[in-house]
Design a protein around this motif. Sequence first.
Motif, mmCIF file in Angstrom:
data_model
loop_
_atom_site.group_PDB
_atom_site.id
_atom_site.type_symbol
_atom_site.label_atom_id
_atom_site.label_comp_id
_atom_site.label_asym_id
_atom_site.label_seq_id
_atom_site.Cartn_x
_atom_site.Cartn_y
_atom_site.Cartn_z
ATOM 1 N N PHE A 47 1.142 -0.542 0.103
ATOM 2 C CA PHE A 47 -0.035 -0.271 -0.262
ATOM 3 C C PHE A 47 0.793 1.243 0.361
ATOM 4 O O PHE A 47 1.538 1.266 1.024
ATOM 5 N N ILE A 48 0.761 2.185 -0.845
ATOM 6 C CA ILE A 48 1.268 3.299 -0.685
ATOM 7 C C ILE A 48 -0.060 4.587 -0.296
ATOM 8 O O ILE A 48 -0.811 4.677 -1.189
ATOM 9 N N VAL A 49 0.590 4.916 0.533
ATOM 10 C CA VAL A 49 0.015 6.695 0.767
ATOM 11 C C VAL A 49 -0.003 7.519 -0.092
ATOM 12 O O VAL A 49 1.533 8.346 0.011
ATOM 13 N N VAL A 50 -0.558 8.320 -0.967
ATOM 14 C CA VAL A 50 -0.119 9.587 -1.606
ATOM 15 C C VAL A 50 -1.340 10.995 -1.437
ATOM 16 O O VAL A 50 -2.324 11.118 -1.401
ATOM 17 N N ASP A 51 -0.572 11.483 -0.120
ATOM 18 C CA ASP A 51 -1.025 12.578 0.083
ATOM 19 C C ASP A 51 -0.748 13.968 -1.420
ATOM 20 O O ASP A 51 -1.351 15.461 -0.150
ATOM 21 N N VAL A 82 -3.041 3.544 -2.886
ATOM 22 C CA VAL A 82 -2.574 3.494 -3.908
ATOM 23 C C VAL A 82 -2.035 1.936 -4.145
ATOM 24 O O VAL A 82 -1.342 1.315 -2.826
ATOM 25 N N LEU A 83 -2.786 0.780 -3.892
ATOM 26 C CA LEU A 83 -2.577 -1.008 -3.900
ATOM 27 C C LEU A 83 -1.771 -2.006 -4.902
ATOM 28 O O LEU A 83 -1.936 -1.513 -6.238
ATOM 29 N N VAL A 84 -0.246 -1.538 -4.895
ATOM 30 C CA VAL A 84 0.771 -2.185 -6.687
ATOM 31 C C VAL A 84 0.584 -3.933 -5.743
ATOM 32 O O VAL A 84 1.106 -4.415 -4.388
ATOM 33 N N LYS A 85 0.305 -4.787 -6.405
ATOM 34 C CA LYS A 85 0.149 -6.241 -6.882
ATOM 35 C C LYS A 85 1.608 -6.771 -7.080
ATOM 36 O O LYS A 85 2.812 -6.006 -7.668
ATOM 37 N N GLU A 86 2.332 -7.110 -6.439
ATOM 38 C CA GLU A 86 3.951 -7.833 -6.600
ATOM 39 C C GLU A 86 4.529 -8.700 -7.557
ATOM 40 O O GLU A 86 3.129 -9.055 -7.701
ATOM 41 N N GLN A 87 5.481 -8.053 -8.078
ATOM 42 C CA GLN A 87 6.202 -8.739 -9.523
ATOM 43 C C GLN A 87 5.790 -10.308 -9.423
ATOM 44 O O GLN A 87 6.000 -10.962 -8.234
ATOM 45 N N GLY A 88 5.268 -11.129 -10.162
ATOM 46 C CA GLY A 88 5.011 -12.902 -9.889
ATOM 47 C C GLY A 88 4.215 -12.988 -9.195
ATOM 48 O O GLY A 88 3.360 -14.368 -8.955
ATOM 49 N N ALA A 89 3.031 -12.045 -8.762
ATOM 50 C CA ALA A 89 1.297 -12.417 -8.043
ATOM 51 C C ALA A 89 1.345 -12.868 -9.072
ATOM 52 O O ALA A 89 0.690 -12.801 -10.124
ATOM 53 N N THR A 90 0.270 -14.346 -9.090
ATOM 54 C CA THR A 90 -0.769 -14.897 -10.270
ATOM 55 C C THR A 90 -2.207 -14.127 -10.037
ATOM 56 O O THR A 90 -2.766 -13.789 -8.561
ATOM 57 N N GLU A 91 -1.818 -13.921 -11.025
ATOM 58 C CA GLU A 91 -3.885 -13.405 -11.444
ATOM 59 C C GLU A 91 -4.937 -13.923 -12.628
ATOM 60 O O GLU A 91 -4.473 -14.735 -13.137
ATOM 61 N N ILE A 92 -5.831 -14.153 -12.168
ATOM 62 C CA ILE A 92 -7.054 -14.584 -12.308
ATOM 63 C C ILE A 92 -7.819 -13.768 -13.470
ATOM 64 O O ILE A 92 -7.718 -13.217 -13.162
#
Length: 93
Positions: A47-51, A82-92
Motif C-alpha cells: 500500500f502506498i499512501v499518496v497525499d 494505491v495498492l500495488v501487486k507484487e511482481q510474480g503474483a498470480t492473476e486470475i
Amino acid sequence: MEWNDIINTRVSCRKYTDNPVEHEKILVCIKAARRAPSGHNAQRWRFIVVDDADKRARISEAVAKPDSFINRFCHNIPVLIVLVKEQGATEIK
C-alpha cells in the motif's frame, strides 16, 4: 447490525471534502485491508499512501477514463491509497 442490513444500506461516496485525513485513520484502513485473505497468507501487495497534491493529480489522470465518469471522483479526494501487486503474483483472468 445484521450482515444483510450492512449490505442493504451500503452507499458509495463520490463527493469528498478537501480536508486532510488523519494519519491514524489511514493506518486503520490499511490494517483492515491487510487482513484480507490471500493464499498461504502471502499478501502479495503493498500500500502506498499518496497525499501530495501533484502526485494525486497525476494518478487521478492515469486512472480516470476520459470518455466516462469512471474514477472521476479521484480528482477531488485528499488522499489516495494505491495498492500495488507484487511482481510474480498470480492473476486470475
